[in-house]
Write an enzyme that holds these catalytic residues in place. Structure first.
Site, PDB file in Angstrom:
ATOM      1  CD  GLU A  80      10.279 -30.385  12.715  1.00 42.79           C
ATOM      2  OE1 GLU A  80      11.470 -30.197  12.402  1.00 42.79           O
ATOM      3  OE2 GLU A  80       9.912 -30.559  13.896  1.00 42.79           O
ATOM      4  N   GLY A  81       8.405 -25.833  10.212  1.00 47.48           N
ATOM      5  CA  GLY A  81       8.746 -24.602   9.512  1.00 47.48           C
ATOM      6  C   GLY A  81       9.032 -24.758   8.040  1.00 47.48           C
TER       7      GLY A  81
END
Length: 165
Positions: A21-22
């Protein structure tokens, strides 16, 4: 590592989600991604510091994240949407949007997808497939956002301590 004390493979899966998801390597995070707000179309990274509630709980407008004008309220280490927050806050008796509450919510979402047993048993590919409709960054999610390859995520999971079947 997540803050919750859980099975090694589940902890590794949560770490994998944060990478996917970063949020784990977000440029501004001061709390392993637990403080990250979705980046909008403007490309400006943002974090939050008040964990008393979901960052979008009190009327903050959702962020436009693409040229089609789609909006998101994704927040925290696992980019959890505000739309579902009131339901899960009540169901799980979550006192706040703290790291522990975020971990508990993510595990509940995984449970609802029927993936916890797969994760515990090391059937990571199957678990990722079961959870792909929850997290847009998982392969095959189909939300029109950047998806990571299965191979990359399996490597991240193993590096985080995941033990395959």
């Amino acid at each position: 590592m997540p803050v919750i004390n859980t099975h090694q493979n589940i902890a590794a899966f949560l770490d994998m989600l944060a990478v996917s998801e970063g949020t784990a390597n977000h440029p501004l995070t001061k709390n392993r991604g637990y403080d990250v707000i979705v980046t909008g179309l403007d490309g400006k990274p943002e974090i939050f510091t008040d964990y008393s509630d979901h960052p979008f709980a009190h009327g903050r407008p959702a962020k436009v994240f693409n040229r089609r004008g789609e909006k998101s309220t994704a927040s925290g280490r696992y980019q959890q949407l505000y739309l579902f927050w009131p339901h899960y806050r009540k169901q799980l008796a979550l006192p706040d949007f703290s790291p522990l509450s975020q971990d508990r919510l993510a595990i509940q979402l995984i449970r609802e997808r029927g993936a916890l047993d797969d994760i515990r048993a090391g059937r990571i590919e199957r678990a990722i497939s079961r959870c792909r409709n929850i997290w847009a960054s998982l392969p095959g999610a189909g939300y029109g956002q950047r998806e990571h390859s299965l191979e990359k995520l399996v490597t991240v999971w193993r590096t985080a301590g995941g033990v395959p079947a």
